[in-house]
Write a protein that holds these residues in place. Structure first.
Motif, PDB file in Angstrom:
ATOM      1  N   ALA A  95       0.723  -1.247  -0.151  1.00 18.21           N
ATOM      2  CA  ALA A  95       0.005  -0.034  -0.091  1.00 18.21           C
ATOM      3  C   ALA A  95       0.893   1.142  -0.025  1.00 18.21           C
ATOM      4  CB  ALA A  95      -1.118   0.021   1.293  1.00 18.21           C
ATOM      5  N   ILE A 126      -7.163  -6.238   3.918  1.00 18.44           N
ATOM      6  CA  ILE A 126      -7.381  -5.349   2.534  1.00 18.44           C
ATOM      7  C   ILE A 126      -8.386  -4.142   2.596  1.00 18.44           C
ATOM      8  CG2 ILE A 126      -8.062  -5.483   0.301  1.00 18.44           C
ATOM      9  CD1 ILE A 126      -5.305  -6.601   0.260  1.00 18.44           C
ATOM     10  N   ALA A 127      -9.479  -4.657   3.336  1.00 17.72           N
ATOM     11  CA  ALA A 127     -10.479  -3.731   3.530  1.00 17.72           C
ATOM     12  C   ALA A 127     -10.119  -2.202   4.435  1.00 17.72           C
ATOM     13  CB  ALA A 127     -11.820  -4.201   4.178  1.00 17.72           C
ATOM     14  N   GLU A 130      -8.087  -0.282   1.917  1.00 17.83           N
ATOM     15  CA  GLU A 130      -8.722   0.371   0.945  1.00 17.83           C
ATOM     16  C   GLU A 130      -9.372   1.611   1.646  1.00 17.83           C
ATOM     17  OE1 GLU A 130     -10.086  -3.209  -1.977  1.00 17.83           O
ATOM     18  OE2 GLU A 130     -11.328  -2.791  -0.123  1.00 17.83           O
ATOM     19  N   SER A 131      -9.804   1.659   2.997  1.00 22.78           N
ATOM     20  CA  SER A 131     -10.174   2.615   3.469  1.00 22.78           C
ATOM     21  C   SER A 131      -9.328   3.893   3.741  1.00 22.78           C
ATOM     22  CB  SER A 131     -10.930   2.246   4.826  1.00 22.78           C
ATOM     23  OG  SER A 131     -11.247   3.292   5.600  1.00 22.78           O
ATOM     24  N   SER A 143      -7.234   0.121  -5.136  1.00 22.87           N
ATOM     25  CA  SER A 143      -7.964  -1.167  -4.636  1.00 22.87           C
ATOM     26  C   SER A 143      -7.636  -2.477  -5.590  1.00 22.87           C
ATOM     27  CB  SER A 143      -9.424  -1.174  -4.227  1.00 22.87           C
ATOM     28  OG  SER A 143      -9.741  -0.208  -3.346  1.00 22.87           O
ATOM     29  N   ARG A 147      -5.062  -5.545  -4.516  1.00 22.85           N
ATOM     30  CA  ARG A 147      -5.725  -6.821  -4.559  1.00 22.85           C
ATOM     31  C   ARG A 147      -5.097  -7.801  -5.489  1.00 22.85           C
ATOM     32  NH1 ARG A 147     -10.356  -7.756  -1.640  1.00 22.85           N
ATOM     33  NH2 ARG A 147     -11.492  -5.897  -0.593  1.00 22.85           N
TER      34      ARG A 147
END
Length: 207
Positions: A95, A126-127, A130-131, A143, A147
């Motif tokens: 990230a 991952i969530a 993403e946030s 995202s 992923r």
């Protein structure tokens, strides 16, 4: 004419070569990395920061970095090499690399530390990432790339570099190519570690 030109080239390049080959008298606590050369072009010093977004000492050291950089304006080329230990995930590092590519590396770094240490979130999720990406203005492709593992190879290279430089704890700084220092050298006192880093840098830059 050719001989004169070659002589001029050697005259210009020789000081830089000598600088690269021989380190000055370095003050502070550090170790020289075996097999690595001291490198300083007389203008900027490269600093590679090996860190983990799961590392409390790295989080604590974060507030010292602006102080260090502020003491050596335009003299430091600071790079990050995010690694992880044990049950950590490569995804926070991935990230970070995605954000760095988008010009938001510093924002992602701070957001990851905050999410883990302040908000107590799972930054390997991952969530969650993403946030965080949405919060700092990363686009939809963030995202998708995260992923799909678009920066997985880069994250592995950071780990390979850590092995290459024999990194055993984070944060560890590699300064000017072969000078390694970490909080262990300062008794894990982060303020003393900051002072030690600045002593090393002053020795090189002669400030």
């Amino acid at each position: 004419m050719l001989k004169k030109f070659l002589a001029l080239v050697l005259f210009v390049l020789l000081p830089a070569a000598v600088f690269a080959a021989s380190a000055p008298n370095i003050k502070g606590q550090y170790t020289a990395v075996p097999g690595k050369e001291f490198k300083y072009d007389g203008k900027t010093v490269e600093v590679i920061e090996f860190l983990s977004f799961y590392c409390g000492s790295c989080y604590e050291f974060e507030k010292s970095i602006p102080v260090i950089k502020g003491n050596f304006p335009k003299k430091l080329k600071w790079k990050l090499a995010p690694v992880y230990w044990g049950n950590g995930s490569s995804k926070p590092g991935e990230a970070y690399f995605l954000a760095e590519e988008a010009g938001k590396g510093e924002q992602m770094k701070k957001a990851l530390f905050k999410a883990h240490f302040v908000d107590k979130k799972d930054i390997g999720d991952i969530a969650v990432l993403e946030s965080i990406g949405a919060q700092i203005g990363m686009g939809f492709d963030f995202s998708v790339k995260l992923r799909n593992g678009a920066k997985a190879a880069e994250a592995r290279r950071a780990l390979d570099m850590a092995r290459e430089y024999q990194i055993e704890e984070t944060p560890t700084l590699i300064i000017a190519g072969n000078i390694a220092t970490n909080p262990h050298a300062a008794g894990h006192d982060m303020n003393e570690f900051k002072n030690n880093v600045m002593s090393i840098l002053r020795s090189i830059i002669k400030k």
